[in-house]
Design an enzyme around this catalytic site. Structure first.
Site, PDB file in Angstrom:
ATOM      1  N   HIS A  16     -43.570  12.270  17.983  1.00 19.82           N
ATOM      2  CA  HIS A  16     -43.710  11.139  17.060  1.00 19.82           C
ATOM      3  C   HIS A  16     -42.389  10.396  17.041  1.00 19.82           C
ATOM      4  CE1 HIS A  16     -45.407   8.845  13.684  1.00 19.82           C
ATOM      5  NE2 HIS A  16     -44.136   8.770  13.282  1.00 19.82           N
ATOM      6  N   CYS A  17     -42.447   9.099  17.322  1.00 20.44           N
ATOM      7  CA  CYS A  17     -41.219   8.300  17.417  1.00 20.44           C
ATOM      8  C   CYS A  17     -41.102   7.342  16.229  1.00 20.44           C
ATOM      9  CB  CYS A  17     -41.217   7.507  18.727  1.00 20.44           C
ATOM     10  SG  CYS A  17     -39.734   6.494  18.944  1.00 20.44           S
ATOM     11  N   PRO A  18     -40.129   7.542  15.347  1.00 28.42           N
ATOM     12  CA  PRO A  18     -39.976   6.638  14.197  1.00 28.42           C
ATOM     13  C   PRO A  18     -39.601   5.216  14.612  1.00 28.42           C
ATOM     14  CG  PRO A  18     -38.106   8.145  14.345  1.00 28.42           C
ATOM     15  CD  PRO A  18     -39.119   8.625  15.337  1.00 28.42           C
TER      16      PRO A  18
END
Length: 357
Positions: free
Chosen positions: A153-155
């Site tokens: 998951h990439c913010p």
């Protein structure tokens, strides 16, 4: 976390967009600094201006297009055939033994195209999504759903990186790196002039920060981009690099590897004209992946675009690719093709407790 659609829920969703807004703010400021302050005011040669602006806008548009696709591509959903029926869920939720739970899942999953297992050898099950996880799928606690071939998951994109947008993410990294390197390289001359005191006006500070910011981002992007190039060539996700996938025969970090060129094609597709454009060309459907020969279960054949036939038990057919890195190709002549059968599409997994991890 607050009720869905409640004030806290909306506040949390808004906070998650802060990194994306930050990235876009920096990008559009860099556009102003480069086009206006550098090309319009600082550069005197019209030929040099035209050359710089032409290549800058190509990289700028490709970068933004890739970023948009990475951020807004839908993660999709796991096909209904992976979902546990209500009657079976009631059995699982009863205080039965771990072995009984395992048998229930094994029975339901016997006709599903899955090869991955938990560390204990059990069927991978997501309690939150109430489904059997397709191979390489994992549950994302931030997105609140199972994601097909979840990488991480990439913010910075406020999205998971998985099967549906991994190509876009890679192009985003590549074009962001080229964009920063181009800016740093073409503004270096004027950065030097700044330190020599040969630039006047407020614009000189834009050029100073433009060079420094571009160089800083280029350095940070380099390691990330080449790390993901390594992962693609070995057909691994970030999660699989830290925890090798478990098969019936045990752990195998190269269980999905088909050879470097085939691994590359699995992400970027078999049409070389579209490799470097942020349009979806990845092979397969995200639910089933070819595995190396030692992990095969019975005989089957595979169509790289998601159609295959493999019979298990009651005449039910489904897809599974089985390849050996040394003797097969993903798309070439040596591949044998079976009759085609349409498959369902998209996303993925989660986790249960000790048994289901």
């Amino acid at each position: 976390m607050g009720k869905p659609n409640g004030p806290c829920w909306w506040c949390l969703k808004a906070v998650k967009w802060i990194p994306v807004v930050f990235i876009l703010t920096v990008v559009f400021w860099s556009y102003y600094a480069y086009v206006v302050q550098l090309c319009y005011y600082a550069i005197e040669s019209y030929v040099q201006k035209a050359f710089y602006l032409f290549f800058f806008h190509i990289l700028f548009l490709l970068f933004l297009w890739s970023y948009w696709q990475t951020v807004f591509t839908d993660l999709g959903r796991v096909p209904d055939k992976f979902r546990i029926p209500p009657a079976e869920m009631e059995k699982l939720q009863q205080p039965v033994s771990e072995e009984a739970q395992r048998q229930i899942l094994e029975q339901f999953a016997q006709d599903l195209p899955i090869t991955n297992r938990t560390i204990k050898g059990a069927i991978r099950f997501c309690e939150k999504c109430q489904l059997i996880k397709p191979d390489r799928a994992h549950h994302c606690s931030v997105c609140g759903t199972c994601v097909l071939k979840m990488d991480h998951h990439c913010p910075w994109v406020n999205n998971c990186v998985g099967f549906h947008n991994y190509k876009f993410f890679m192009l985003f990294l590549a074009y962001a790196l080229l964009y920063c390197m181009f800016i740093a390289g073409t503004s270096l001359e004027y950065f030097v002039k700044f330190w020599k005191g040969q630039l006047d006006g407020v614009g000189k500070f834009h050029l100073l920060f433009l060079f420094c910011v571009a160089l800083m981002f280029a350095v940070s992007l380099t390691s990330l981009f080449f790390y993901h190039c390594y992962l693609i060539l070995h057909n691994r996700s970030t999660l699989e690099a830290f925890r090798p996938p478990m098969f019936r025969t045990g752990k195998d970090k190269d269980g999905f590897s088909l050879g470097r060129y085939n691994n590359f094609q699995e992400v970027f597709g078999d049409n070389s004209r579209l490799w470097f454009l942020p349009v979806f060309t990845s092979l397969g459907d995200g639910n089933v992946y070819p595995v190396r020969s030692q992990h095969q279960v019975g005989s089957n054949t595979y169509n790289s675009m998601g159609s295959t036939q493999n019979s298990f038990g009651d005449g039910v057919t489904f897809p599974e690719r089985l390849c050996d890195e040394d003797t097969h190709t993903l798309l070439g002549e040596p591949q044998r093709w079976g009759d085609e059968a349409e498959l369902d599409s998209p996303p993925l997994s989660g986790s249960r407790s000790a048994l289901l991890s």
